[in-house]
Design a protein around this motif. Structure first.
Motif, PDB file in Angstrom:
ATOM      1  N   SER A  41       8.824   8.704  -2.399  1.00  0.00           N
ATOM      2  CA  SER A  41       8.173   8.464  -1.105  1.00  0.00           C
ATOM      3  C   SER A  41       9.092   8.901   0.028  1.00  0.00           C
ATOM      4  CB  SER A  41       7.852   6.973  -0.926  1.00  0.00           C
ATOM      5  OG  SER A  41       6.842   6.573  -1.809  1.00  0.00           O
TER       6      SER A  41
ATOM      7  N   THR B 162       5.703   4.506   3.433  1.00  0.00           N
ATOM      8  CA  THR B 162       5.385   3.379   2.552  1.00  0.00           C
ATOM      9  C   THR B 162       6.503   2.345   2.664  1.00  0.00           C
ATOM     10  OG1 THR B 162       6.571   4.393   0.722  1.00  0.00           O
ATOM     11  CG2 THR B 162       4.221   4.884   0.902  1.00  0.00           C
ATOM     12  N   PRO B 163       6.228   1.090   2.350  1.00  0.00           N
ATOM     13  CA  PRO B 163       7.301   0.086   2.401  1.00  0.00           C
ATOM     14  C   PRO B 163       8.480   0.456   1.494  1.00  0.00           C
ATOM     15  CG  PRO B 163       5.154  -0.969   2.158  1.00  0.00           C
ATOM     16  CD  PRO B 163       4.917   0.499   2.019  1.00  0.00           C
ATOM     17  N   CYS B 164       8.183   0.982   0.295  1.00  0.00           N
ATOM     18  CA  CYS B 164       9.279   1.271  -0.641  1.00  0.00           C
ATOM     19  C   CYS B 164      10.190   2.391  -0.132  1.00  0.00           C
ATOM     20  CB  CYS B 164       8.746   1.604  -2.030  1.00  0.00           C
ATOM     21  SG  CYS B 164       7.716   3.077  -2.093  1.00  0.00           S
TER      22      CYS B 164
ATOM     23  N   PHE C 232      12.128  -1.076  -2.602  1.00  0.00           N
ATOM     24  CA  PHE C 232      11.430  -1.989  -3.516  1.00  0.00           C
ATOM     25  C   PHE C 232       9.918  -1.827  -3.350  1.00  0.00           C
ATOM     26  CE2 PHE C 232      15.553  -3.904  -2.957  1.00  0.00           C
ATOM     27  CZ  PHE C 232      15.872  -4.358  -4.229  1.00  0.00           C
ATOM     28  N   CYS C 233       9.188  -1.965  -4.478  1.00  0.00           N
ATOM     29  CA  CYS C 233       7.720  -1.900  -4.424  1.00  0.00           C
ATOM     30  C   CYS C 233       7.162  -3.232  -3.933  1.00  0.00           C
ATOM     31  CB  CYS C 233       7.163  -1.602  -5.806  1.00  0.00           C
ATOM     32  SG  CYS C 233       5.354  -1.679  -5.860  1.00  0.00           S
ATOM     33  N   SER C 234       6.204  -3.162  -2.997  1.00  0.00           N
ATOM     34  CA  SER C 234       5.526  -4.389  -2.561  1.00  0.00           C
ATOM     35  C   SER C 234       4.025  -4.263  -2.817  1.00  0.00           C
ATOM     36  CB  SER C 234       5.811  -4.653  -1.085  1.00  0.00           C
ATOM     37  OG  SER C 234       5.470  -3.511  -0.317  1.00  0.00           O
ATOM     38  N   ASP C 235       3.649  -3.396  -3.772  1.00  0.00           N
ATOM     39  CA  ASP C 235       2.241  -3.164  -4.125  1.00  0.00           C
ATOM     40  C   ASP C 235       1.420  -2.986  -2.842  1.00  0.00           C
ATOM     41  OD1 ASP C 235       0.056  -2.746  -5.701  1.00  0.00           O
ATOM     42  OD2 ASP C 235      -0.381  -4.868  -6.012  1.00  0.00           O
ATOM     43  N   CYS C 236       1.838  -2.010  -2.057  1.00  0.00           N
ATOM     44  CA  CYS C 236       1.312  -1.847  -0.699  1.00  0.00           C
ATOM     45  C   CYS C 236      -0.123  -1.344  -0.688  1.00  0.00           C
ATOM     46  CB  CYS C 236       2.194  -0.860   0.080  1.00  0.00           C
ATOM     47  SG  CYS C 236       2.022   0.848  -0.489  1.00  0.00           S
TER      48      CYS C 236
ATOM     49  N   THR D 203       9.212   5.963  -7.577  1.00  0.00           N
ATOM     50  CA  THR D 203       8.367   6.084  -6.387  1.00  0.00           C
ATOM     51  C   THR D 203       9.129   5.868  -5.082  1.00  0.00           C
ATOM     52  OG1 THR D 203       6.545   5.330  -7.752  1.00  0.00           O
ATOM     53  CG2 THR D 203       6.162   5.410  -5.404  1.00  0.00           C
TER      54      THR D 203
ATOM     55  N   LYS E 128       7.737   2.293 -10.525  1.00  0.00           N
ATOM     56  CA  LYS E 128       7.615   1.710  -9.183  1.00  0.00           C
ATOM     57  C   LYS E 128       8.956   1.241  -8.620  1.00  0.00           C
ATOM     58  CE  LYS E 128       2.771   0.762  -9.327  1.00  0.00           C
ATOM     59  NZ  LYS E 128       1.680  -0.038  -8.806  1.00  0.00           N
TER      60      LYS E 128
ATOM     61  N   ARG F   2       0.177   5.334   0.490  1.00  0.00           N
ATOM     62  CA  ARG F   2       0.497   4.834  -0.858  1.00  0.00           C
ATOM     63  C   ARG F   2       0.500   5.981  -1.875  1.00  0.00           C
ATOM     64  NH1 ARG F   2      -0.848  -0.312  -4.357  1.00  0.00           N
ATOM     65  NH2 ARG F   2      -1.201   0.638  -6.379  1.00  0.00           N
ATOM     66  N   LEU F   3       1.598   6.079  -2.599  1.00  0.00           N
ATOM     67  CA  LEU F   3       1.755   7.148  -3.584  1.00  0.00           C
ATOM     68  C   LEU F   3       1.122   6.759  -4.922  1.00  0.00           C
ATOM     69  CD1 LEU F   3       5.002   9.204  -3.682  1.00  0.00           C
ATOM     70  CD2 LEU F   3       3.795   8.751  -5.797  1.00  0.00           C
ATOM     71  N   CYS F   4       1.067   5.475  -5.191  1.00  0.00           N
ATOM     72  CA  CYS F   4       0.599   5.006  -6.502  1.00  0.00           C
ATOM     73  C   CYS F   4      -0.931   4.902  -6.515  1.00  0.00           C
ATOM     74  CB  CYS F   4       1.218   3.653  -6.817  1.00  0.00           C
ATOM     75  SG  CYS F   4       3.016   3.662  -6.703  1.00  0.00           S
TER      76      CYS F   4
HETATM   77  S1  SF4 Z   1       2.566   0.589  -4.449  1.00  0.00           S
HETATM   78 FE1  SF4 Z   1       3.344   1.235  -2.418  1.00  0.00          FE
HETATM   79  S2  SF4 Z   1       5.300   0.147  -2.165  1.00  0.00           S
HETATM   80 FE2  SF4 Z   1       4.766   0.105  -4.371  1.00  0.00          FE
HETATM   81  S3  SF4 Z   1       5.844   1.858  -5.246  1.00  0.00           S
HETATM   82 FE3  SF4 Z   1       3.716   2.495  -4.771  1.00  0.00          FE
HETATM   83  S4  SF4 Z   1       3.858   3.409  -2.707  1.00  0.00           S
HETATM   84 FE4  SF4 Z   1       5.735   2.191  -3.022  1.00  0.00          FE
END
Ligand code: SF4
Length: 217
Positions: A166, A173-175, A180-184, A162, A158, A189-191
């Protein structure tokens, strides 16, 4: 090569060899590759008896430039990244990758304890890594090694994989903006699918090439 470069390379080599030993202990096939060229040669050897070769969309594999050589060898290439494909054609290629003879993928992280950790949006790549293809070859550059737990590996993905992925895919996505990951909860969202392969899957011939070079991200 300077003494500093030599010592840095040696240090990376020790980490790579530890990962290889752990992978073997966990039942995987695992090979240490001192250079990307060694990994290239290994993939070409693994493709000797494969009629079809699937590509999981890995930048590590793109960096090795094996696709052109495999085409010259007359292998059927199943690569959904071809921009000429329609959405339906892409889906068809991704489904056919699940039953190809040889599937090539990178990994988002590899712990020194020999666990492969991946995060996907669709899950096609992660799925093909553990069941379906007759043989799977995973390429792990030294930058994918994590001296820590599976949780640390997820954090590595993350933080380092990612955000650039992204951005590469033009996902909103925010990242992709901040790095940085913000658990979006973004629609892009890729995750969405997280896999941990901690032992060789029972019916899959899964080999990992651990390369003493930075590959992908
Ligand atoms: S949860 Fe969202 S912000 Fe975090 S790494 Fe995955 S896509 Fe990016």
């Amino acid at each position: 090569m300077s003494l500093t470069e030599e010592l840095v390379l040696w240090t990376h080599e020790q980490k790579c060899l530890k990962a290889v030993a752990s992978l073997v202990k966990n039942g995987f096939g695992a090979v240490y590759c001192a250079t990307p060229q060694d990994a290239f040669d290994c993939i070409i050897r693994e493709a000797a008896d494969a009629a079809s070769v699937g590509f999981g969309g890995s930048m590590s594999i793109v960096g090795l430039e094996v696709e052109a050589r495999l085409r010259e060898m007359g292998r059927e290439i199943l690569n959904h990244a071809n921009p000429a494909l329609s959405r339906d054609e892409r889906m068809d290629v991704m489904r056919r990758q699940l039953t190809c003879d040889l599937f090539l993928s990178g990994t988002n992280a590899l712990t020194l304890s020999g666990e492969l950790v991946n995060i996907d949006a669709t899950g096609n790549r992660a799925a093909a890594m553990f069941f379906g293809p007759r043989k799977v070859v995973v390429v792990a550059g030294r930058n994918k090694l994590v001296d820590g737990t599976v949780h640390d590996a997820i954090q590595r993905v993350k933080n380092w994989a990612t955000p650039p992925n992204s951005r590469r895919l033009n996902f909103k996505t925010p990242c992709a903006s901040t790095g940085f990951c913000s658990d979006c909860n973004s629609p892009d969202r890729l995750c969405r699918v997280t896999t941990i392969i901690d032992r060789k899957p029972r019916f899959t011939d899964l080999r990992v090439l651990v390369v003493n070079a930075d590959l992908g991200f």
